[in-house]
Design a protein around this motif. Structure first.
Motif, mmCIF file in Angstrom:
data_model
loop_
_atom_site.group_PDB
_atom_site.id
_atom_site.type_symbol
_atom_site.label_atom_id
_atom_site.label_comp_id
_atom_site.label_asym_id
_atom_site.label_seq_id
_atom_site.Cartn_x
_atom_site.Cartn_y
_atom_site.Cartn_z
ATOM 1 N N MET A 1 0.848 -1.194 0.000
ATOM 2 C CA MET A 1 0.000 0.000 0.000
ATOM 3 C C MET A 1 0.884 1.244 0.000
ATOM 4 S SD MET A 1 -3.108 1.083 2.587
ATOM 5 C CE MET A 1 -2.080 1.417 4.015
ATOM 6 N N ILE A 2 0.498 2.230 -0.813
ATOM 7 C CA ILE A 2 1.262 3.469 -0.936
ATOM 8 C C ILE A 2 0.446 4.610 -0.358
ATOM 9 C CG2 ILE A 2 2.365 5.069 -2.526
ATOM 10 C CD1 ILE A 2 2.665 2.751 -4.469
ATOM 11 N N ALA A 3 1.086 5.459 0.462
ATOM 12 C CA ALA A 3 0.456 6.653 1.018
ATOM 13 C C ALA A 3 1.178 7.879 0.487
ATOM 14 C CB ALA A 3 0.510 6.626 2.548
ATOM 15 N N PHE A 4 0.425 8.839 -0.005
ATOM 16 C CA PHE A 4 0.997 10.053 -0.593
ATOM 17 C C PHE A 4 0.504 11.261 0.197
ATOM 18 C CE2 PHE A 4 1.359 12.742 -4.741
ATOM 19 C CZ PHE A 4 2.515 13.321 -4.245
ATOM 20 N N PHE A 5 1.431 11.938 0.888
ATOM 21 C CA PHE A 5 1.123 13.129 1.671
ATOM 22 C C PHE A 5 1.655 14.351 0.910
ATOM 23 C CE2 PHE A 5 1.192 9.674 4.673
ATOM 24 C CZ PHE A 5 0.132 9.942 5.532
ATOM 25 N N ILE A 6 0.759 15.243 0.511
ATOM 26 C CA ILE A 6 1.119 16.387 -0.331
ATOM 27 C C ILE A 6 1.169 17.660 0.501
ATOM 28 C CG2 ILE A 6 0.470 17.760 -2.346
ATOM 29 C CD1 ILE A 6 -1.090 15.303 -3.331
ATOM 30 N N ASP A 7 2.300 18.349 0.457
ATOM 31 C CA ASP A 7 2.405 19.684 1.047
ATOM 32 C C ASP A 7 1.937 20.676 -0.025
ATOM 33 O OD1 ASP A 7 3.063 22.108 2.131
ATOM 34 O OD2 ASP A 7 5.211 21.723 2.295
ATOM 35 N N ALA A 8 0.658 21.094 0.052
ATOM 36 C CA ALA A 8 0.077 21.948 -0.988
ATOM 37 C C ALA A 8 0.659 23.350 -0.985
ATOM 38 C CB ALA A 8 -1.447 22.020 -0.813
ATOM 39 N N ASP A 9 1.348 23.733 0.100
ATOM 40 C CA ASP A 9 2.038 25.022 0.100
ATOM 41 C C ASP A 9 3.318 24.958 -0.721
ATOM 42 O OD1 ASP A 9 0.086 26.036 1.726
ATOM 43 O OD2 ASP A 9 1.203 25.762 3.586
ATOM 44 N N ASN A 10 3.757 23.735 -1.050
ATOM 45 C CA ASN A 10 4.989 23.547 -1.814
ATOM 46 C C ASN A 10 4.689 22.984 -3.197
ATOM 47 O OD1 ASN A 10 7.494 21.855 -2.668
ATOM 48 N ND2 ASN A 10 8.273 23.202 -1.056
ATOM 49 N N LEU A 11 3.966 21.869 -3.232
ATOM 50 C CA LEU A 11 3.563 21.253 -4.500
ATOM 51 C C LEU A 11 2.176 21.807 -4.838
ATOM 52 C CD1 LEU A 11 4.984 19.077 -6.290
ATOM 53 C CD2 LEU A 11 3.367 17.443 -5.352
ATOM 54 N N CYS A 12 2.144 23.028 -5.411
ATOM 55 C CA CYS A 12 0.915 23.812 -5.432
ATOM 56 C C CYS A 12 0.278 23.963 -6.809
ATOM 57 C CB CYS A 12 1.179 25.201 -4.849
ATOM 58 S SG CYS A 12 2.550 26.070 -5.647
ATOM 59 N N ALA A 13 0.823 23.363 -7.848
ATOM 60 C CA ALA A 13 0.236 23.476 -9.184
ATOM 61 C C ALA A 13 -0.488 22.178 -9.543
ATOM 62 C CB ALA A 13 1.317 23.769 -10.225
ATOM 63 N N PRO A 14 -1.717 22.270 -10.078
ATOM 64 C CA PRO A 14 -2.462 21.057 -10.428
ATOM 65 C C PRO A 14 -1.696 20.133 -11.373
ATOM 66 C CG PRO A 14 -3.899 22.977 -10.536
ATOM 67 C CD PRO A 14 -2.511 23.484 -10.324
ATOM 68 N N SER A 15 -0.978 20.710 -12.337
ATOM 69 C CA SER A 15 -0.240 19.874 -13.292
ATOM 70 C C SER A 15 0.876 19.100 -12.607
ATOM 71 C CB SER A 15 0.341 20.757 -14.408
ATOM 72 O OG SER A 15 1.224 21.728 -13.877
ATOM 73 N N TRP A 16 1.495 19.698 -11.571
ATOM 74 C CA TRP A 16 2.552 18.998 -10.837
ATOM 75 C C TRP A 16 1.975 17.807 -10.071
ATOM 76 C CZ3 TRP A 16 4.805 24.011 -8.223
ATOM 77 C CH2 TRP A 16 5.341 24.834 -9.214
ATOM 78 N N VAL A 17 0.806 18.012 -9.430
ATOM 79 C CA VAL A 17 0.185 16.927 -8.659
ATOM 80 C C VAL A 17 -0.224 15.791 -9.594
ATOM 81 C CG1 VAL A 17 -1.747 16.324 -7.175
ATOM 82 C CG2 VAL A 17 -0.600 18.533 -6.882
ATOM 83 N N GLU A 18 -0.799 16.148 -10.757
ATOM 84 C CA GLU A 18 -1.210 15.125 -11.717
ATOM 85 C C GLU A 18 0.005 14.341 -12.217
ATOM 86 O OE1 GLU A 18 -3.638 12.749 -13.667
ATOM 87 O OE2 GLU A 18 -4.403 14.464 -12.523
ATOM 88 N N GLU A 19 1.090 15.042 -12.520
ATOM 89 C CA GLU A 19 2.312 14.376 -12.977
ATOM 90 C C GLU A 19 2.893 13.497 -11.872
ATOM 91 O OE1 GLU A 19 6.762 15.535 -14.716
ATOM 92 O OE2 GLU A 19 5.272 17.102 -14.372
ATOM 93 N N ALA A 20 2.795 13.960 -10.621
ATOM 94 C CA ALA A 20 3.305 13.181 -9.492
ATOM 95 C C ALA A 20 2.563 11.855 -9.358
ATOM 96 C CB ALA A 20 3.166 13.988 -8.204
ATOM 97 N N PHE A 21 1.234 11.884 -9.486
ATOM 98 C CA PHE A 21 0.454 10.650 -9.377
ATOM 99 C C PHE A 21 0.798 9.693 -10.515
ATOM 100 C CE2 PHE A 21 -2.226 12.550 -6.182
ATOM 101 C CZ PHE A 21 -2.670 11.457 -5.469
#
Length: 273
Positions: free
Chosen positions: A1-21
């Motif tokens: 199982m993988i858990a992904f905790f996002i610091d939205a103050d740092n990783l704050c662009a939708p395209s970055w989050v989509e690319e990360a997933f």
């Protein structure tokens, strides 16, 4: 199982989050636990990707001190003691603040992955993780060849001495080719300054008012994510694709403050007294 905790103050662009997933799913597997931590304003900017990727938002308290990192760390440790527990924990931030958390979880047998925007990864945090994923990388622009290389292409191949001596009638033709070469050299030299002017000219004409109009959140005088502000300036055509954002803000030292000074990842507007 993988858990992904996002610091939205740092990783704050939708395209970055989509690319990360996308990169996490390709390299590690299915992401089961998906959480994003940040201010209400930052999470609102990620509303579309939070909905499409089914990420649970955790709004941080609006305090004078940024406590998002602590809230993320507390929940990550809490999850690590639950059953079933994850095998991989990914942190969506390249800040060095998370290094103590990462080392503690690694000691307990978790595989630790960092997802950071290109250029925001703290050098001292790189070796704390088992794997680092960089997102938001721009396509590399092919570097132009040097003037000497371009001129070398235009130079006619040297004539062989025997051919020049035995065929006297071909000498004028060779001279004609040699005369055309300087014309091409001049054209290449004239084209070069034009190419240089096309990169970063806009930065010299940008005003403080234009920056505030494009990134209105700066008017509050609170530190904002440098990556998010730069993205807004790109969208408003105020910053060239290859222009340096820090160079732009340093032109207005009495209006903007880069934080921290050495490796800035935040920008603050200094209102006029």
């Amino acid at each position: 199982m993988i858990a992904f905790f996002i610091d939205a103050d740092n990783l704050c662009a939708p395209s970055w989050v989509e690319e990360a997933f996308h990169k996490l799913e390709v390299g590690e597997g299915r992401v089961a636990v998906r959480r994003a931590y940040g201010s209400a304003e930052k999470l609102k900017g990620l509303a579309d990707v939070l909905r499409s990727r089914h990420i649970r938002p955790f709004v941080n308290l609006a305090l004078s001190k940024n406590t998002t990192d602590v809230a993320l760390a507390v929940d990550a440790m809490d999850l690590s003691y639950q059953t079933p527990r994850p095998t991989v924990i990914a942190v969506g931030s390249g800040d060095a603040d998370f290094v103590p958390l990462v080392l503690r979880l690694r000691e307990r047998g978790f595989r630790m992955v960092c997802v950071s925007e290109q250029g925001k990864m703290a050098p001292e945090a790189v070796h704390a993780y088992d794997h680092v994923i960089l997102v938001g990388q721009e396509h590399a622009v092919e570097a132009p060849q040097s003037p000497a290389a371009e001129l070398q292409k235009l130079e006619p191949p040297p004539a062989k001495p025997p051919a020049a001596r035995t065929v006297a009638k071909k000498v004028p033709a060779k001279k004609a080719v040699a005369k055309k070469a300087p014309a091409k050299k001049v054209a290449a030299k004239k084209a070069k300054p034009a190419a240089k002017k096309s990169v970063g000219d806009a930065a010299g004409k940008v005003t403080v008012a234009q920056i505030l109009n494009a990134a209105s959140s700066l008017r509050a005088g609170q530190p904002q994510s440098l990556g998010e502000v730069v993205k807004l300036l790109h969208d408003a055509k105020l910053l060239g694709k290859n222009a340096t954002s820090t160079k732009l803000f340093k032109k207005f030292p009495f209006h903007f403050e880069l934080l921290p000074p050495k490796q800035p990842n935040q920008i603050r507007y200094i209102p006029s007294p």
